[in-house]
Design a protein around this motif. Structure first.
Motif, PDB file in Angstrom:
ATOM      1  N   GLY A  55     -11.078  14.797 -15.672  1.00 44.01           N
ATOM      2  CA  GLY A  55     -11.630  15.915 -16.434  1.00 44.01           C
ATOM      3  C   GLY A  55     -12.907  15.471 -17.133  1.00 44.01           C
ATOM      4  O   GLY A  55     -13.857  15.001 -16.495  1.00 44.01           O
ATOM      5  N   ASP A  56     -12.939  15.597 -18.467  1.00 43.69           N
ATOM      6  CA  ASP A  56     -14.107  15.166 -19.242  1.00 43.69           C
ATOM      7  C   ASP A  56     -13.870  13.815 -19.913  1.00 43.69           C
ATOM      8  O   ASP A  56     -14.588  13.441 -20.840  1.00 43.69           O
ATOM      9  CB  ASP A  56     -14.449  16.220 -20.293  1.00 43.69           C
ATOM     10  N   LYS A  57     -12.867  13.061 -19.437  1.00 45.14           N
ATOM     11  CA  LYS A  57     -12.545  11.765 -20.025  1.00 45.14           C
ATOM     12  C   LYS A  57     -12.676  10.656 -18.988  1.00 45.14           C
ATOM     13  O   LYS A  57     -12.512  10.875 -17.786  1.00 45.14           O
ATOM     14  CB  LYS A  57     -11.112  11.754 -20.593  1.00 45.14           C
ATOM     15  N   VAL A  58     -12.967   9.455 -19.498  1.00 46.36           N
ATOM     16  CA  VAL A  58     -12.948   8.262 -18.668  1.00 46.36           C
ATOM     17  C   VAL A  58     -11.541   7.681 -18.735  1.00 46.36           C
ATOM     18  O   VAL A  58     -10.993   7.487 -19.825  1.00 46.36           O
ATOM     19  CB  VAL A  58     -13.973   7.226 -19.160  1.00 46.36           C
ATOM     20  N   GLN A  59     -10.955   7.407 -17.576  1.00 45.76           N
ATOM     21  CA  GLN A  59      -9.601   6.866 -17.533  1.00 45.76           C
ATOM     22  C   GLN A  59      -9.639   5.468 -16.935  1.00 45.76           C
ATOM     23  O   GLN A  59     -10.181   5.253 -15.846  1.00 45.76           O
ATOM     24  CB  GLN A  59      -8.684   7.767 -16.712  1.00 45.76           C
ATOM     25  N   LEU A  60      -9.079   4.514 -17.683  1.00 43.07           N
ATOM     26  CA  LEU A  60      -9.008   3.133 -17.238  1.00 43.07           C
ATOM     27  C   LEU A  60      -7.560   2.748 -16.975  1.00 43.07           C
ATOM     28  O   LEU A  60      -6.685   3.006 -17.804  1.00 43.07           O
ATOM     29  CB  LEU A  60      -9.609   2.185 -18.288  1.00 43.07           C
ATOM     30  N   ILE A  61      -7.318   2.111 -15.803  1.00 47.45           N
ATOM     31  CA  ILE A  61      -5.987   1.624 -15.460  1.00 47.45           C
ATOM     32  C   ILE A  61      -5.943   0.142 -15.806  1.00 47.45           C
ATOM     33  O   ILE A  61      -6.724  -0.662 -15.282  1.00 47.45           O
ATOM     34  CB  ILE A  61      -5.681   1.825 -13.962  1.00 47.45           C
ATOM     35  N   LEU A  62      -5.051  -0.239 -16.737  1.00 44.40           N
ATOM     36  CA  LEU A  62      -4.973  -1.616 -17.209  1.00 44.40           C
ATOM     37  C   LEU A  62      -3.599  -2.205 -16.939  1.00 44.40           C
ATOM     38  O   LEU A  62      -2.600  -1.481 -16.835  1.00 44.40           O
ATOM     39  CB  LEU A  62      -5.256  -1.698 -18.720  1.00 44.40           C
TER      40      LEU A  62
END
Length: 305
Positions: free
Chosen positions: A26-33
């Motif tokens: 969407g309008d967010k940055v998503q990081l997989i950690l």
């Protein structure tokens, strides 16, 4: 250096978190950690374990990244406890101060929310955070503030007492202020003398201090009440007709009030002569119906009292 390796430097090295991938959601940055720690300790007995039982994902919100919302998706491992006497068979790995148990926001974001909530408040704070790329509700901000531990109260040497409105014109309370620091110490549900006296009895080393303005105000009001009981005697002695002046400006204020009242009565009479109803005149002028009746029935305009 890949972008994932560069982003990994933004997180605490003690937790050994690495970014596996990143994408837009969407309008967010998503990081997989995920954490690269080889083992984790049981929170109940403290024994370390390397045996992984299962995995699950945990979504938390972090500080904005280049004015964009940042969502972290952590791949959390559950470990088996080797201690046969421990009641906890499995446990989830923890991430220290970076992310506490059951929290939906990181520790550094929580500190920002605490400061904004304390300094700005609920609604203004939510509007400010929205501009910065954080969609936080006012209720969430207030919950974060209410969850803060209460600071131990140190009995002040000198306190001041003032009142504040719980519901203006109806219900009032008292605020106790530390005169050395200027900070509020306690809030009392009433402004009665008995309530304040009871609080002071619980603080034997506190000394109540009255400022000069309140002392002079209370003295003037008391003196006025006493002199009002002898107005007739004062009038006869001084040969004054009407009200005894309280100050130099009293006569000017009295004349201004009389002029305003005469204008009001003249306006009410004018509207009445035009055939307006009593209730309509009262709404138009902004007075009660009783005042309208009084103005209409008066033989002449008000005179000085």
């Amino acid at each position: 250096m890949t972008i994932e390796n560069a982003l990994s430097t933004l997180f605490p090295q003690a937790q050994k978190l690495v970014v596996r991938s990143s994408h837009w959601e969407g309008d967010k940055v998503q990081l997989i950690l995920k954490s690269t720690q080889p083992k984790s300790s049981c929170p109940t007995c403290g024994q370390p374990s390397q045996r992984v039982h299962s995995y699950y994902t945990r979504k938390v919100t972090d500080l904005p990244l280049v004015d964009k919302g940042l969502m972290l998706v952590l791949e959390v491992r559950r470990f088996r406890c080797h201690n046969q006497h421990c009641k906890q068979c499995t446990f989830a790995e923890q991430f220290g101060d970076f992310l506490t148990r059951y929290s939906r926001v990181t520790g550094r974001l929580k500190k920002v929310l605490e400061r904004v909530g304390l300094i700005v408040g609920g609604n203004p704070g939510a509007l400010l955070l929205k501009v910065l790329g954080l969609a936080i509700s006012p209720d969430k901000l207030l919950r974060v503030v209410h969850a803060l531990p209460m600071q131990p109260m140190v009995c002040p040497k000198e306190v001041g007492v003032d009142e504040f409105a719980l519901k203006r014109g109806i219900d009032y309370g008292s605020v106790i202020v530390n005169l050395e620091t200027g900070q509020p110490v306690d809030l009392l549900p009433s402004r009665d003398t008995e309530t304040v006296s009871q609080w002071l009895k619980q603080q034997p080393h506190a000394q109540q201090v009255l400022d000069r303005w309140h002392v002079l105000k209370n003295l003037r009001e008391t003196l006025e009440r006493e002199l009002n009981q002898f107005q007739q005697t004062l009038k006869q002695t001084l040969g004054i007709n009407g009200k005894v002046p309280r100050s130099r400006n009293d006569k000017t204020k009295q004349e201004a009030s009389l002029f305003k009242r005469r204008e009001l009565f003249a306006r009410i009479r004018s509207l009445n002569e035009k055939g307006n109803a009593i209730s309509q005149i009262a709404r138009s002028v902004g007075v009660s119906r009783a005042t309208v009746h009084q103005a209409i029935r008066a033989d002449a305009l008000p005179e000085a009292r």
